[in-house]
Design a protein around this motif. Structure first.
Motif, mmCIF file in Angstrom:
data_model
loop_
_atom_site.group_PDB
_atom_site.id
_atom_site.type_symbol
_atom_site.label_atom_id
_atom_site.label_comp_id
_atom_site.label_asym_id
_atom_site.label_seq_id
_atom_site.Cartn_x
_atom_site.Cartn_y
_atom_site.Cartn_z
ATOM 1 N N MET A 1 0.836 -1.213 0.000
ATOM 2 C CA MET A 1 0.000 0.000 0.000
ATOM 3 C C MET A 1 0.864 1.255 0.000
ATOM 4 O O MET A 1 0.568 2.229 -0.671
ATOM 5 C CB MET A 1 -0.912 -0.011 1.222
ATOM 6 C CG MET A 1 -1.915 1.144 1.251
ATOM 7 S SD MET A 1 -3.061 1.140 -0.134
ATOM 8 C CE MET A 1 -4.122 -0.244 0.347
ATOM 9 N N GLU A 2 1.994 1.231 0.766
ATOM 10 C CA GLU A 2 2.878 2.382 0.793
ATOM 11 C C GLU A 2 3.394 2.699 -0.600
ATOM 12 O O GLU A 2 3.492 3.862 -0.992
ATOM 13 C CB GLU A 2 4.068 2.124 1.739
ATOM 14 C CG GLU A 2 3.737 2.235 3.205
ATOM 15 C CD GLU A 2 3.004 1.009 3.746
ATOM 16 O OE1 GLU A 2 2.865 0.029 2.984
ATOM 17 O OE2 GLU A 2 2.569 1.036 4.908
ATOM 18 N N LEU A 3 3.730 1.646 -1.377
ATOM 19 C CA LEU A 3 4.226 1.849 -2.738
ATOM 20 C C LEU A 3 3.168 2.531 -3.598
ATOM 21 O O LEU A 3 3.485 3.397 -4.415
ATOM 22 C CB LEU A 3 4.629 0.507 -3.361
ATOM 23 C CG LEU A 3 5.187 0.576 -4.795
ATOM 24 C CD1 LEU A 3 6.437 1.440 -4.838
ATOM 25 C CD2 LEU A 3 5.478 -0.833 -5.319
ATOM 26 N N TYR A 5 0.878 4.671 -2.650
ATOM 27 C CA TYR A 5 0.824 6.088 -2.311
ATOM 28 C C TYR A 5 2.031 6.840 -2.893
ATOM 29 O O TYR A 5 1.901 7.969 -3.385
ATOM 30 C CB TYR A 5 0.786 6.283 -0.795
ATOM 31 C CG TYR A 5 -0.494 5.802 -0.154
ATOM 32 C CD1 TYR A 5 -1.732 6.249 -0.621
ATOM 33 C CD2 TYR A 5 -0.473 4.912 0.916
ATOM 34 C CE1 TYR A 5 -2.914 5.814 -0.027
ATOM 35 C CE2 TYR A 5 -1.651 4.473 1.507
ATOM 36 C CZ TYR A 5 -2.866 4.922 1.035
ATOM 37 O OH TYR A 5 -4.039 4.488 1.617
ATOM 38 N N ILE A 6 3.203 6.193 -2.835
ATOM 39 C CA ILE A 6 4.409 6.822 -3.375
ATOM 40 C C ILE A 6 4.271 7.029 -4.883
ATOM 41 O O ILE A 6 4.600 8.098 -5.414
ATOM 42 C CB ILE A 6 5.659 5.966 -3.054
ATOM 43 C CG1 ILE A 6 5.924 5.970 -1.547
ATOM 44 C CG2 ILE A 6 6.883 6.505 -3.801
ATOM 45 C CD1 ILE A 6 7.014 5.003 -1.099
ATOM 46 N N THR A 45 -6.000 15.298 4.094
ATOM 47 C CA THR A 45 -4.642 14.830 3.792
ATOM 48 C C THR A 45 -4.056 15.591 2.621
ATOM 49 O O THR A 45 -2.887 15.997 2.628
ATOM 50 C CB THR A 45 -4.661 13.322 3.481
ATOM 51 O OG1 THR A 45 -5.221 12.619 4.599
ATOM 52 C CG2 THR A 45 -3.259 12.798 3.204
ATOM 53 N N ASP A 219 -4.386 11.893 7.421
ATOM 54 C CA ASP A 219 -3.632 10.660 7.649
ATOM 55 C C ASP A 219 -2.153 10.961 7.417
ATOM 56 O O ASP A 219 -1.702 11.086 6.274
ATOM 57 C CB ASP A 219 -4.118 9.558 6.690
ATOM 58 C CG ASP A 219 -3.563 8.194 7.046
ATOM 59 O OD1 ASP A 219 -2.339 8.097 7.267
ATOM 60 O OD2 ASP A 219 -4.346 7.223 7.103
ATOM 61 N N HIS A 221 0.527 9.177 7.890
ATOM 62 C CA HIS A 221 1.288 8.103 7.247
ATOM 63 C C HIS A 221 1.143 8.184 5.730
ATOM 64 O O HIS A 221 2.133 8.088 4.989
ATOM 65 C CB HIS A 221 0.790 6.739 7.752
ATOM 66 C CG HIS A 221 1.457 5.579 7.094
ATOM 67 N ND1 HIS A 221 2.773 5.249 7.324
ATOM 68 C CD2 HIS A 221 0.992 4.676 6.176
ATOM 69 C CE1 HIS A 221 3.097 4.185 6.603
ATOM 70 N NE2 HIS A 221 2.031 3.826 5.895
ATOM 71 N N ILE A 222 -0.077 8.362 5.264
ATOM 72 C CA ILE A 222 -0.310 8.502 3.832
ATOM 73 C C ILE A 222 0.372 9.769 3.312
ATOM 74 O O ILE A 222 1.000 9.766 2.242
ATOM 75 C CB ILE A 222 -1.823 8.541 3.526
ATOM 76 C CG1 ILE A 222 -2.462 7.190 3.850
ATOM 77 C CG2 ILE A 222 -2.078 8.919 2.068
ATOM 78 C CD1 ILE A 222 -3.976 7.180 3.690
ATOM 79 N N PHE A 224 3.053 11.283 4.353
ATOM 80 C CA PHE A 224 4.507 11.088 4.233
ATOM 81 C C PHE A 224 4.854 10.327 2.954
ATOM 82 O O PHE A 224 5.777 10.705 2.219
ATOM 83 C CB PHE A 224 5.028 10.333 5.462
ATOM 84 C CG PHE A 224 6.488 10.000 5.386
ATOM 85 C CD1 PHE A 224 7.447 10.986 5.571
ATOM 86 C CD2 PHE A 224 6.901 8.697 5.120
ATOM 87 C CE1 PHE A 224 8.804 10.669 5.497
ATOM 88 C CE2 PHE A 224 8.252 8.386 5.035
ATOM 89 C CZ PHE A 224 9.209 9.377 5.233
ATOM 90 N N ASN A 225 4.110 9.276 2.667
ATOM 91 C CA ASN A 225 4.385 8.487 1.469
ATOM 92 C C ASN A 225 4.086 9.251 0.182
ATOM 93 O O ASN A 225 4.789 9.099 -0.825
ATOM 94 C CB ASN A 225 3.573 7.181 1.507
ATOM 95 C CG ASN A 225 4.152 6.156 2.460
ATOM 96 O OD1 ASN A 225 5.172 5.538 2.195
ATOM 97 N ND2 ASN A 225 3.518 5.989 3.611
ATOM 98 N N LEU A 228 7.016 11.497 -0.476
ATOM 99 C CA LEU A 228 8.178 10.757 -0.983
ATOM 100 C C LEU A 228 8.153 10.649 -2.502
ATOM 101 O O LEU A 228 9.193 10.695 -3.159
ATOM 102 C CB LEU A 228 8.223 9.354 -0.369
ATOM 103 C CG LEU A 228 8.767 9.207 1.046
ATOM 104 C CD1 LEU A 228 8.715 7.748 1.480
ATOM 105 C CD2 LEU A 228 10.201 9.730 1.135
#
Length: 266
Positions: A1-3, A5-6, A45, A219, A221-222, A224-225, A228
């Motif tokens: 999931m992080e990928l 968002y990035i 966000t 959010d 966390h979202i 930050f990604n 990035l």
């Protein structure tokens, strides 16, 4: 999931670097339709995402003395109170999920359609305002622009409208603001126009974003990604923008935003 968002941040950053607009217009729909975030959480966000990505632009324009601070002040006289009032409205109706979702989706759709129209008509507006003829439209525009009280009040009202729309949808600080400034201040150079618009957009999105953070609709966390991916995306897009015709970019982005806006409303 992080990928995911990035990559989304990379894509939106690339579009921003390529066109100068489109950050909130694309990121909020991606977060809603692509990742299933609630409209309120997506807007909150994205507001802080937009603020952080534009801070560097303000620093650059400030260094080159292109920001018209008196115009920023007039806009802020309208946008900051409007933002604070809108945040209070959101706080009041925060737990009325269904009704709030409907209202935010409606405003998102309207803001996206207005942004698409603003992008499409910007070239025409530039030519009309600077036209050296005596047509009725041009004469009316010249007459209104000669009244300084009208210009000041219109700038404050523009800020008020932007404060409401941006706080509710995270959309409009760029495209809608720049078109309004283009009409009100046609003697500004395009770099001054862009610099002034960005200088106003940063405090507007920061205040609105922090307000949403206080409501719990950001959010981190979202966020930050997304950052990035967006930072290198802006760099790549700005480098490639030299080799792609402006008209092709404008038509593509306007069409995309118009379709997304219609989807929100329907």
């Amino acid at each position: 999931m992080e990928l995911g968002y990035i990559v989304s941040g990379l894509f939106v950053g690339f579009v921003v670097g390529l066109t100068g607009v489109g950050g909130g217009s694309l990121m909020t729909p991606i977060l809603i339709f692509g990742f299933g975030l609630s409209p309120l959480r997506a807007v909150g966000t994205d507001l802080l995402f937009a603020a952080l990505t534009k801070i560097g632009g303000v620093w650059s324009h400030w260094h080159h003395h292109t920001i018209q601070w008196h115009i920023v002040g007039f806009l802020a006289l309208g946008s900051i109170p409007s933002t604070l009032i809108t945040l209070q409205i959101l706080k009041t109706f925060q737990y009325h999920d269904q009704q709030l979702t409907y209202v935010i989706n409606l405003i998102l759709g309207i803001a996206l359609i207005l942004t698409a129209l603003a992008l499409s008509l910007k070239g025409w507006l530039i030519n009309t305002i600077k036209a050296n003829n005596s047509s009725k439209v041009v004469l009316i525009i010249r007459h209104l622009r000669s009244n300084q009280d009208f210009i000041m009040i219109s700038t404050i009202v523009t800020g008020w409208v932007l404060g409401f729309i941006v706080t509710m949808s995270s959309i409009g600080a760029g495209a809608l603001g720049s078109v309004a400034l283009l009409y009100l201040y046609p003697n500004l150079y395009m770099n001054q126009l862009a610099a002034t618009d960005i200088a106003h957009a940063v405090p507007l999105t920061i205040i609105a974003g922090l307000g949403h953070w206080h409501l719990g609709s950001v959010d981190t966390h979202i966020l930050f990604n997304l950052l990035l991916g967006s930072l290198p995306g802006v760099f790549l897009g700005s480098r490639l923008s030299i080799s792609i015709p402006d008209r092709a970019i404008q038509i593509t982005l306007s069409t995309l935003l118009m379709l997304i806006g219609i989807k929100f409303i329907l």
